[in-house]
Design a protein around this motif. Structure first.
Motif, PDB file in Angstrom:
ATOM      1  N   VAL A   1       0.764  -1.174  -0.037  1.00 52.50           N
ATOM      2  CA  VAL A   1       0.223   0.112   0.192  1.00 52.50           C
ATOM      3  C   VAL A   1       1.137   1.163   0.149  1.00 52.50           C
ATOM      4  O   VAL A   1       1.823   1.072   0.109  1.00 52.50           O
ATOM      5  CB  VAL A   1      -0.887  -0.125   1.360  1.00 52.50           C
ATOM      6  N   PRO A   2       0.436   2.484  -0.372  1.00 58.73           N
ATOM      7  CA  PRO A   2       1.241   3.584  -0.646  1.00 58.73           C
ATOM      8  C   PRO A   2       1.796   3.959   0.915  1.00 58.73           C
ATOM      9  O   PRO A   2       1.082   3.722   2.016  1.00 58.73           O
ATOM     10  CB  PRO A   2      -0.014   4.614  -0.903  1.00 58.73           C
ATOM     11  N   GLY A   3       2.868   4.338   0.873  1.00 55.14           N
ATOM     12  CA  GLY A   3       3.772   4.587   2.197  1.00 55.14           C
ATOM     13  C   GLY A   3       4.783   3.590   2.342  1.00 55.14           C
ATOM     14  O   GLY A   3       5.699   3.920   3.192  1.00 55.14           O
ATOM     15  N   GLU A   4       4.435   2.527   1.921  1.00 56.36           N
ATOM     16  CA  GLU A   4       5.270   1.073   2.245  1.00 56.36           C
ATOM     17  C   GLU A   4       6.779   1.202   1.224  1.00 56.36           C
ATOM     18  O   GLU A   4       6.530   1.687   0.365  1.00 56.36           O
ATOM     19  CB  GLU A   4       4.897  -0.109   2.445  1.00 56.36           C
ATOM     20  N   MET A   5       7.689   0.404   1.875  1.00 58.78           N
ATOM     21  CA  MET A   5       9.045   0.495   0.903  1.00 58.78           C
ATOM     22  C   MET A   5       9.414  -0.702   0.718  1.00 58.78           C
ATOM     23  O   MET A   5       9.285  -1.851   1.830  1.00 58.78           O
ATOM     24  CB  MET A   5       9.888   1.148   1.999  1.00 58.78           C
ATOM     25  N   LEU A   6      10.152  -1.064  -0.199  1.00 55.83           N
ATOM     26  CA  LEU A   6      10.859  -2.242  -0.417  1.00 55.83           C
ATOM     27  C   LEU A   6      12.263  -1.920  -0.513  1.00 55.83           C
ATOM     28  O   LEU A   6      12.736  -0.944  -1.062  1.00 55.83           O
ATOM     29  CB  LEU A   6      10.689  -2.909  -2.047  1.00 55.83           C
ATOM     30  N   SER A   7      12.927  -2.585   0.276  1.00 57.97           N
ATOM     31  CA  SER A   7      14.643  -2.327   0.526  1.00 57.97           C
ATOM     32  C   SER A   7      15.258  -3.649   0.006  1.00 57.97           C
ATOM     33  O   SER A   7      14.711  -4.826   0.221  1.00 57.97           O
ATOM     34  CB  SER A   7      14.863  -2.214   1.936  1.00 57.97           C
ATOM     35  N   LEU A   8      16.367  -3.396  -0.690  1.00 63.76           N
ATOM     36  CA  LEU A   8      16.929  -4.728  -1.420  1.00 63.76           C
ATOM     37  C   LEU A   8      18.545  -4.419  -1.200  1.00 63.76           C
ATOM     38  O   LEU A   8      19.104  -3.337  -1.391  1.00 63.76           O
ATOM     39  CB  LEU A   8      16.903  -4.596  -2.772  1.00 63.76           C
ATOM     40  N   ALA A   9      19.203  -5.188  -0.712  1.00 64.07           N
ATOM     41  CA  ALA A   9      20.672  -5.210  -0.703  1.00 64.07           C
ATOM     42  C   ALA A   9      21.243  -5.599  -2.009  1.00 64.07           C
ATOM     43  O   ALA A   9      20.718  -6.487  -2.899  1.00 64.07           O
ATOM     44  CB  ALA A   9      21.091  -6.327   0.243  1.00 64.07           C
TER      45      ALA A   9
ATOM     46  N   ALA B   1       3.707   5.200  -3.621  1.00 64.38           N
ATOM     47  CA  ALA B   1       2.844   6.481  -3.344  1.00 64.38           C
ATOM     48  C   ALA B   1       1.420   6.095  -4.232  1.00 64.38           C
ATOM     49  O   ALA B   1       1.526   5.474  -5.263  1.00 64.38           O
ATOM     50  CB  ALA B   1       3.313   7.682  -3.789  1.00 64.38           C
ATOM     51  N   ALA B   2       0.357   6.623  -3.787  1.00 62.04           N
ATOM     52  CA  ALA B   2      -1.057   6.889  -4.383  1.00 62.04           C
ATOM     53  C   ALA B   2      -1.134   7.809  -5.351  1.00 62.04           C
ATOM     54  O   ALA B   2      -0.308   8.845  -5.334  1.00 62.04           O
ATOM     55  CB  ALA B   2      -2.007   6.616  -3.441  1.00 62.04           C
ATOM     56  N   ARG B   3      -2.053   7.842  -6.286  1.00 64.71           N
ATOM     57  CA  ARG B   3      -2.343   8.963  -7.277  1.00 64.71           C
ATOM     58  C   ARG B   3      -3.245   9.850  -6.377  1.00 64.71           C
ATOM     59  O   ARG B   3      -3.102  11.058  -6.730  1.00 64.71           O
ATOM     60  CB  ARG B   3      -3.442   8.175  -8.249  1.00 64.71           C
ATOM     61  N   HIS B   4      -4.036   9.363  -5.406  1.00 65.06           N
ATOM     62  CA  HIS B   4      -4.865  10.434  -4.790  1.00 65.06           C
ATOM     63  C   HIS B   4      -4.445  10.290  -3.098  1.00 65.06           C
ATOM     64  O   HIS B   4      -3.873  11.107  -2.654  1.00 65.06           O
ATOM     65  CB  HIS B   4      -6.237  10.287  -4.932  1.00 65.06           C
ATOM     66  N   GLY B   5      -5.133   9.342  -2.783  1.00 65.10           N
ATOM     67  CA  GLY B   5      -5.184   8.988  -1.362  1.00 65.10           C
ATOM     68  C   GLY B   5      -4.598   7.538  -0.947  1.00 65.10           C
ATOM     69  O   GLY B   5      -4.452   6.629  -1.858  1.00 65.10           O
ATOM     70  N   PRO B   6      -4.640   7.358   0.584  1.00 60.49           N
ATOM     71  CA  PRO B   6      -3.988   6.106   0.798  1.00 60.49           C
ATOM     72  C   PRO B   6      -4.864   4.886   0.531  1.00 60.49           C
ATOM     73  O   PRO B   6      -4.392   3.785   0.646  1.00 60.49           O
ATOM     74  CB  PRO B   6      -3.754   6.257   2.388  1.00 60.49           C
ATOM     75  N   GLN B   7      -6.018   5.249   0.252  1.00 64.28           N
ATOM     76  CA  GLN B   7      -7.243   4.149  -0.021  1.00 64.28           C
ATOM     77  C   GLN B   7      -7.099   3.864  -1.748  1.00 64.28           C
ATOM     78  O   GLN B   7      -7.731   2.841  -1.773  1.00 64.28           O
ATOM     79  CB  GLN B   7      -8.741   4.650   0.187  1.00 64.28           C
ATOM     80  N   ASP B   8      -6.324   4.410  -2.469  1.00 67.22           N
ATOM     81  CA  ASP B   8      -6.074   3.852  -3.867  1.00 67.22           C
ATOM     82  C   ASP B   8      -4.736   2.932  -3.644  1.00 67.22           C
ATOM     83  O   ASP B   8      -3.935   3.024  -2.852  1.00 67.22           O
ATOM     84  CB  ASP B   8      -5.609   5.099  -4.516  1.00 67.22           C
TER      85      ASP B   8
ATOM     86  N   PRO C   1      -1.244   1.577  -4.930  1.00 66.39           N
ATOM     87  CA  PRO C   1      -0.090   2.426  -5.470  1.00 66.39           C
ATOM     88  C   PRO C   1      -0.008   2.801  -6.870  1.00 66.39           C
ATOM     89  O   PRO C   1      -0.387   1.814  -7.746  1.00 66.39           O
ATOM     90  CB  PRO C   1       0.978   1.612  -5.142  1.00 66.39           C
ATOM     91  N   ALA C   2       0.300   3.878  -7.470  1.00 66.01           N
ATOM     92  CA  ALA C   2       0.373   4.321  -8.653  1.00 66.01           C
ATOM     93  C   ALA C   2       1.668   5.000  -9.101  1.00 66.01           C
ATOM     94  O   ALA C   2       2.136   4.911 -10.198  1.00 66.01           O
ATOM     95  CB  ALA C   2      -0.838   5.238  -9.121  1.00 66.01           C
TER      96      ALA C   2
END
Length: 199
Positions: free
Chosen positions: A73-81, A97-104, A106-107
């Motif tokens: 979901v928007p705000g979360e991150m993938l980390s890679l070594a 990140a989302a186009r509009h809000g966190p309910q959308d 990820p775009a």
């Protein structure tokens, strides 16, 4: 009462990802010594949004990176070594990140990378970031990827250009530096259709 819609969870990406010379994998707690060695360097962190990391700063960064395995979901991150011949040489980040809000769903995805200075100049950042771009567009329903960096960070700007990203903006004094001064931000972007045309 209306209930807030939550986008469906996305599966974790299949890891590791292998390129010609590199392996991209999940960050492990045991990577702390290698990541701490280059993230404590003023040379490495000069253009990053954080200064040289002390033990507490490294602990917080490692917690976020180790947890960043399955963003959905928007705000979360993938980390890679990033490994070369079994040695950790740097790390990558993809933040959703989302186009509009966190309910959308990820775009938009934001890319980032940090590499140990002793491995600079060998094309590792470009090679691994290109693999991350491919992963981002094939695994996630993204419309656009972007990178934000200090305009003085010419090596990272060149990586963006090699990835086919366009220099879209230069905002002035919008970022508070560690020393209390204000810095600029350069924005680079790549649309899905541009990526598809290059494949």
């Amino acid at each position: 009462m209306a209930t807030e819609l939550i986008p469906p969870a996305l599966p974790a990406p299949l890891l590791p990802v292998r390129t010609e010379r590199l392996m991209l994998r999940a960050v492990l707690p045991s990577d702390g010594a290698a990541i701490g060695a280059y993230c404590a360097s003023p040379e490495v962190t000069r253009y990053l949004p954080f200064g040289p990391l002390d033990a507490e700063g490294l602990r917080e960064r490692m917690e976020r990176m180790v947890a960043g395995t399955a963003p959905s979901v928007p705000g979360e991150m993938l980390s890679l070594a990033v490994e070369h011949e079994g040695v950790l040489v740097g790390d990558l980040m993809l933040r959703l990140a989302a186009r509009h809000g966190p309910q959308d769903p990820p775009a938009i995805g934001e890319l980032g990378w940090v590499f140990a200075p002793e491995y600079a100049g060998r094309g590792f950042a470009t090679e691994s970031a290109r693999a991350l771009v491919d992963l981002a567009f094939t695994h996630y329903p993204l419309h656009r990827l972007m990178a934000q960096l200090d305009p003085r960070n010419l090596p990272s700007a060149r990586v963006c250009e090699r990835l086919g990203m366009r220099h879209e903006a230069h905002t002035r004094e919008d970022f508070a530096e560690q020393d209390g001064t204000w810095g600029d931000t350069a924005v680079y972007g790549l649309l899905r259709r541009e990526w598809e045309a290059r494949r």
